[in-house]
Motif scaffolding. Sequence first.
Motif, PDB file in Angstrom:
ATOM      1  N   ILE A  87      13.919 -29.393   0.001  1.00 61.53           N
ATOM      2  CA  ILE A  87      13.994 -28.830  -1.357  1.00 61.53           C
ATOM      3  C   ILE A  87      14.504 -27.384  -1.292  1.00 61.53           C
ATOM      4  N   GLU A  88      14.034 -26.629  -0.306  1.00 68.10           N
ATOM      5  CA  GLU A  88      14.479 -25.231  -0.162  1.00 68.10           C
ATOM      6  C   GLU A  88      15.975 -25.152   0.136  1.00 68.10           C
ATOM      7  N   ILE A  89      16.469 -26.059   0.962  1.00 64.05           N
ATOM      8  CA  ILE A  89      17.916 -26.096   1.261  1.00 64.05           C
ATOM      9  C   ILE A  89      18.696 -26.417  -0.018  1.00 64.05           C
ATOM     10  N   ALA A  90      18.208 -27.403  -0.771  1.00 63.74           N
ATOM     11  CA  ALA A  90      18.875 -27.796  -2.021  1.00 63.74           C
ATOM     12  C   ALA A  90      18.887 -26.639  -3.019  1.00 63.74           C
ATOM     13  N   SER A 143      30.959 -25.707 -13.799  1.00 67.92           N
ATOM     14  CA  SER A 143      31.572 -25.136 -14.994  1.00 67.92           C
ATOM     15  C   SER A 143      31.628 -23.618 -14.882  1.00 67.92           C
ATOM     16  N   ALA A 144      32.777 -23.054 -15.209  1.00 67.63           N
ATOM     17  CA  ALA A 144      32.941 -21.590 -15.181  1.00 67.63           C
ATOM     18  C   ALA A 144      32.010 -20.914 -16.177  1.00 67.63           C
ATOM     19  N   ASP A 145      31.600 -21.638 -17.221  1.00 67.95           N
ATOM     20  CA  ASP A 145      30.722 -21.073 -18.257  1.00 67.95           C
ATOM     21  C   ASP A 145      29.245 -21.148 -17.898  1.00 67.95           C
ATOM     22  N   GLY A 146      28.923 -21.863 -16.837  1.00 68.66           N
ATOM     23  CA  GLY A 146      27.525 -21.934 -16.407  1.00 68.66           C
ATOM     24  C   GLY A 146      27.036 -23.338 -16.158  1.00 68.66           C
ATOM     25  N   ASN A 147      26.044 -23.450 -15.289  1.00 72.48           N
ATOM     26  CA  ASN A 147      25.446 -24.736 -14.918  1.00 72.48           C
ATOM     27  C   ASN A 147      23.925 -24.655 -15.000  1.00 72.48           C
ATOM     28  N   ILE A 148      23.322 -25.761 -15.403  1.00 72.65           N
ATOM     29  CA  ILE A 148      21.862 -25.887 -15.356  1.00 72.65           C
ATOM     30  C   ILE A 148      21.587 -27.011 -14.361  1.00 72.65           C
ATOM     31  N   ILE A 149      20.660 -26.786 -13.443  1.00 70.82           N
ATOM     32  CA  ILE A 149      20.424 -27.770 -12.385  1.00 70.82           C
ATOM     33  C   ILE A 149      18.969 -28.221 -12.404  1.00 70.82           C
ATOM     34  N   PHE A 150      18.787 -29.538 -12.427  1.00 71.67           N
ATOM     35  CA  PHE A 150      17.458 -30.146 -12.404  1.00 71.67           C
ATOM     36  C   PHE A 150      17.322 -30.928 -11.104  1.00 71.67           C
ATOM     37  N   ILE A 151      16.207 -30.739 -10.404  1.00 73.43           N
ATOM     38  CA  ILE A 151      15.969 -31.423  -9.127  1.00 73.43           C
ATOM     39  C   ILE A 151      14.634 -32.160  -9.221  1.00 73.43           C
ATOM     40  N   GLY A 152      14.698 -33.495  -9.181  1.00 71.62           N
ATOM     41  CA  GLY A 152      13.488 -34.307  -9.335  1.00 71.62           C
ATOM     42  C   GLY A 152      13.318 -35.325  -8.214  1.00 71.62           C
ATOM     43  N   TYR A 153      12.567 -34.942  -7.206  1.00 71.29           N
ATOM     44  CA  TYR A 153      12.378 -35.817  -6.030  1.00 71.29           C
ATOM     45  C   TYR A 153      10.911 -35.845  -5.600  1.00 71.29           C
ATOM     46  N   TYR A 162      27.533 -27.157 -18.003  1.00 73.16           N
ATOM     47  CA  TYR A 162      27.192 -28.422 -17.357  1.00 73.16           C
ATOM     48  C   TYR A 162      25.702 -28.452 -17.017  1.00 73.16           C
ATOM     49  N   GLY A 163      25.081 -29.576 -17.254  1.00 73.28           N
ATOM     50  CA  GLY A 163      23.712 -29.810 -16.807  1.00 73.28           C
ATOM     51  C   GLY A 163      23.725 -30.921 -15.765  1.00 73.28           C
ATOM     52  N   LEU A 164      23.268 -30.633 -14.567  1.00 68.77           N
ATOM     53  CA  LEU A 164      23.301 -31.606 -13.469  1.00 68.77           C
ATOM     54  C   LEU A 164      21.886 -32.024 -13.116  1.00 68.77           C
ATOM     55  N   PHE A 165      21.628 -33.308 -13.206  1.00 69.95           N
ATOM     56  CA  PHE A 165      20.293 -33.853 -12.939  1.00 69.95           C
ATOM     57  C   PHE A 165      20.325 -34.626 -11.624  1.00 69.95           C
ATOM     58  N   PHE A 166      19.764 -34.024 -10.584  1.00 69.68           N
ATOM     59  CA  PHE A 166      19.654 -34.689  -9.280  1.00 69.68           C
ATOM     60  C   PHE A 166      18.287 -35.368  -9.191  1.00 69.68           C
ATOM     61  N   GLY A 167      18.251 -36.569  -8.639  1.00 67.22           N
ATOM     62  CA  GLY A 167      16.966 -37.231  -8.505  1.00 67.22           C
ATOM     63  C   GLY A 167      17.094 -38.660  -8.026  1.00 67.22           C
ATOM     64  N   ASP A 168      15.986 -39.374  -8.165  1.00 68.37           N
ATOM     65  CA  ASP A 168      15.916 -40.767  -7.736  1.00 68.37           C
ATOM     66  C   ASP A 168      16.009 -41.686  -8.952  1.00 68.37           C
ATOM     67  N   SER A 169      15.376 -42.867  -8.871  1.00 68.65           N
ATOM     68  CA  SER A 169      15.501 -43.847  -9.961  1.00 68.65           C
ATOM     69  C   SER A 169      14.842 -43.388 -11.259  1.00 68.65           C
ATOM     70  N   SER A 198       8.412 -32.251 -11.628  1.00 64.85           N
ATOM     71  CA  SER A 198       7.236 -32.785 -10.930  1.00 64.85           C
ATOM     72  C   SER A 198       7.359 -34.292 -10.693  1.00 64.85           C
ATOM     73  N   ILE A 199       6.581 -34.762  -9.740  1.00 67.91           N
ATOM     74  CA  ILE A 199       6.453 -36.207  -9.485  1.00 67.91           C
ATOM     75  C   ILE A 199       5.411 -36.740 -10.463  1.00 67.91           C
ATOM     76  N   LEU A 200       5.624 -37.938 -10.957  1.00 71.17           N
ATOM     77  CA  LEU A 200       4.692 -38.531 -11.920  1.00 71.17           C
ATOM     78  C   LEU A 200       3.471 -39.114 -11.213  1.00 71.17           C
ATOM     79  N   PRO A 201       2.338 -39.198 -11.915  1.00 71.22           N
ATOM     80  CA  PRO A 201       1.184 -39.897 -11.322  1.00 71.22           C
ATOM     81  C   PRO A 201       1.476 -41.386 -11.204  1.00 71.22           C
ATOM     82  N   LEU A 202       0.753 -42.042 -10.324  1.00 71.37           N
ATOM     83  CA  LEU A 202       0.903 -43.496 -10.121  1.00 71.37           C
ATOM     84  C   LEU A 202      -0.176 -44.234 -10.901  1.00 71.37           C
ATOM     85  N   SER A 203       0.137 -45.459 -11.291  1.00 70.93           N
ATOM     86  CA  SER A 203      -0.884 -46.304 -11.918  1.00 70.93           C
ATOM     87  C   SER A 203      -1.994 -46.598 -10.909  1.00 70.93           C
TER      88      SER A 203
END
Length: 209
Positions: free
Chosen positions: A107-110, A74-84, A6-13, A125-130
Motif C-alpha cells: 500500500i505504501e508503494i502504491a 489528467s493535466a487538470d488533476g486526478n483523484i485516486i481511490f485505493i481499496g484492497y 480524472y477519478g481512478l478507482f483501484f481495487g478488487d471485485s 476500508s475493507i468491509l466486515p464479513l458476514s
Amino acid sequence: MNKMIYGLFFGDSITYGEYDGVFGGWVDILKRYALQKYNEGNTNELILFNLGIGGETTEGLVNRIPHEMKARNSADGNIIFIGYGANDLAKKDGNQLVNPEQFKTNIEIAVQNAKQYSKDIYLVSILPLSENIDSKVSPTGKVRTNEDVLIYNQILKTIATENSLNYIDFHSVFLQDKEILLSKDGVHPNEKGYGMMAEIAIPIIEKYL
C-alpha cells in the motif's frame, strides 16, 4: 475555466461491483452521478475509471499502478481511490495471500506512485464479513476472519494518518447492518450495500464537480 478531472478507482471485485446486477456497484453509481451533474451544467467534468479487478491483491496493484496512472493522467488533476485487503487477508492452506507486513509495504508503494500524480488520495476500508462465513472455508478454499479485517483496516488507517491521506470508513457503516447489506457470499455487498457506499462517496466526489 472548465476542468477535466480524472477519478481512478483501484481495487478488487468490490471496487469492480461484483454481485450487483442492478446498479453495477458503487463506482458505477458514482460514474453516472458525475455524468448527470456535468450534463446539468456543472463547471468541471469528472471522468471516473473503474479499475477494479476481481480477485486482485496488493501484489497486482503494485505491478500495475505506475502504468495505469501514466495512461490516465489528467493535466487538470486526478483523484485516486485505493481499496484492497479482502483478498490479501484471505488464508489458503494456512497462509495469508499477502501477510500484514507485505500488505503495508505494498500500500505504501502504491501511495508513493499515486502521489506523483495527485494530492487527492483516498484509502478505502475493507468491509466486515458476514457471521455465516467468518473463519469458515469458502468454496474456493479460502478462509477470511473479521479479526483479520480489523488488523488490515488498522494498517490502512495508519498509512492514511502518516501520509495525510483520506480514509473512507465503509466498515463502520456496514458493521451494524452487515447481514442485510452483504450478498449471499458474505463478502461482497448486495445492491443495498453498494447503494450505501455510493451515498457515502457522493459528497467526496461533489467537491471536484
